[in-house]
Design an enzyme around this catalytic site. Structure first.
Site, mmCIF file in Angstrom:
data_model
loop_
_atom_site.group_PDB
_atom_site.id
_atom_site.type_symbol
_atom_site.label_atom_id
_atom_site.label_comp_id
_atom_site.label_asym_id
_atom_site.label_seq_id
_atom_site.Cartn_x
_atom_site.Cartn_y
_atom_site.Cartn_z
ATOM 1 N N ASP A 156 50.164 32.189 27.154
ATOM 2 C CA ASP A 156 49.700 31.028 26.397
ATOM 3 C C ASP A 156 50.743 30.626 25.345
ATOM 4 O OD1 ASP A 156 47.272 31.004 27.762
ATOM 5 O OD2 ASP A 156 46.337 32.386 26.338
ATOM 6 N N PHE A 167 34.804 29.421 26.993
ATOM 7 C CA PHE A 167 36.015 29.969 27.593
ATOM 8 C C PHE A 167 36.452 29.099 28.768
ATOM 9 C CE2 PHE A 167 37.944 33.836 29.939
ATOM 10 C CZ PHE A 167 39.196 33.560 29.421
ATOM 11 N N SER A 171 39.174 44.691 42.614
ATOM 12 C CA SER A 171 40.046 45.093 41.513
ATOM 13 C C SER A 171 39.351 44.657 40.233
ATOM 14 C CB SER A 171 41.429 44.459 41.645
ATOM 15 O OG SER A 171 41.343 43.046 41.786
ATOM 16 N N HIS A 208 38.527 40.053 42.452
ATOM 17 C CA HIS A 208 39.030 40.543 41.169
ATOM 18 C C HIS A 208 37.988 40.223 40.106
ATOM 19 C CE1 HIS A 208 42.190 41.785 38.375
ATOM 20 N NE2 HIS A 208 41.879 40.758 37.622
ATOM 21 N N GLU A 224 39.697 43.913 35.889
ATOM 22 C CA GLU A 224 40.584 43.617 34.774
ATOM 23 C C GLU A 224 39.982 44.075 33.452
ATOM 24 O OE1 GLU A 224 42.896 40.000 34.891
ATOM 25 O OE2 GLU A 224 42.113 39.476 32.898
#
Length: 306
Positions: free
Chosen positions: A114, A224, A20, A274, A22
């Protein structure tokens, strides 16, 4: 050197992987063109589903909805829309969920979201909203027979007091109706495998799909990772050392590193993955090719005309 197909051979025979992908919603017309070129490029790989994220504080709610609705109209992809609890009442969120159902969407990625003031600040539930992800999952399930994915954190959520407490939070999501979990990205496979063992020991039996971040820019990815609580091993930094001004070699190394990580997980019996694409298709496409996935019939028809 063994091929990807040979790597995926097991005692029970051939087991192809499933992926999958994103994306995040575009903020400008130029970014929208990049997004749809990426979708056009990756759609022939026939991903199991594609997800579209939300911006901080639900700031891209409308763009997320428009992107997902367009996928339903113009492609044969199966989109999953992200939805958060942030800055919205239950009625507002329920209306979004209903609009997804009306648009033909049957899969939602449910997240708390968040904090409104950014990562590292205190999260404050909206006084008239869903307080946490488990509440949101239950609300989604009340509205329609959606498949609901939730997040999981192999190195614990940055705000969790412990990994055990974080697994308890995951169990609450499952008890509310979550069908599967997608992990935060990680770079050491042992971290993921130990986490799955702990999750299973806690009585959680839903699929725990590993999230894979192809490193396109090491410095950016490392920053990140620090913000999201993911560790960055020394060996990964060493792979990209000296390539700051060499993007072509960086892409080659990135594809090799991600493919190596996935192939090792395949050897451990994992079949679903993913990919966090960052709306850049070439690297994800190259990795999937290395893993043995091949393009099928084109899956996007109208995107070219957009």
């Amino acid at each position: 050197m063994p091929t990807a197909s040979q790597h995926r051979a097991s005692r029970d025979g051939y087991r192809p992987i499933r992926v999958s992908i994103e994306f995040f919603p575009p903020k400008t017309d130029e970014m929208e063109q990049i997004l749809w070129k990426s979708i056009e490029r990756l759609a022939p790989l026939q991903p199991k589903f594609v997800s579209v994220t939300y911006g901080a504080g639900g700031s891209t709610r409308e763009r997320t909805h428009n992107t997902v609705a367009r996928m339903v109209r113009e492609t044969s992809l199966k989109p999953a829309a992200h939805l958060t609890c942030v800055d919205a009442t239950r009625e507002e969120i329920d209306a979004v969920v209903q609009s997804y159902w009306d648009a033909g969407v049957r899969h939602i990625v449910a997240l708390r979201g968040d904090p409104q003031d950014g990562i590292g600040t205190a999260y404050r539930p909206h006084p008239g909203g869903y307080a946490q992800t488990s509440d949101l999952v239950a609300g989604i399930k009340r509205i329609g027979d959606f498949k609901v994915s939730v997040s999981a954190y192999p190195e614990k959520h940055p705000e969790a007091s412990s990994l055990d407490a974080d697994i308890d939070a995951l169990k609450a999501k499952v008890d509310a109706g979550a069908d599967q979990a997608i992990t935060q990205f990680f770079f050491e496979n042992d971290i993921y495998l130990r986490y799955v063992d702990k999750v299973r020991a806690a009585g959680i039996d839903i699929p725990i799909i590993p999230g894979i971040l192809p490193v396109q820019n090491f410095k950016q990815s490392a920053n990140f990772a620090r913000r999201t609580g993911a560790s960055v091993p020394y060996w990964l930094a060493a792979r990209f050392e000296g390539l700051e001004n060499d993007p072509d070699t960086r892409r080659l190394v990135a594809a090799a590193v991600a493919a190596e990580q996935v192939l090792d997980l395949v050897d451990q019996g994992i079949e679903d993955f993913h990919f966090y694409s960052m709306n850049r298709s070439d690297l994800v496409y190259a990795i999937c090719h290395l893993l043995g996935l091949r393009s099928q019939a084109p899956k996007v028809e109208a995107a070219k005309a957009a």
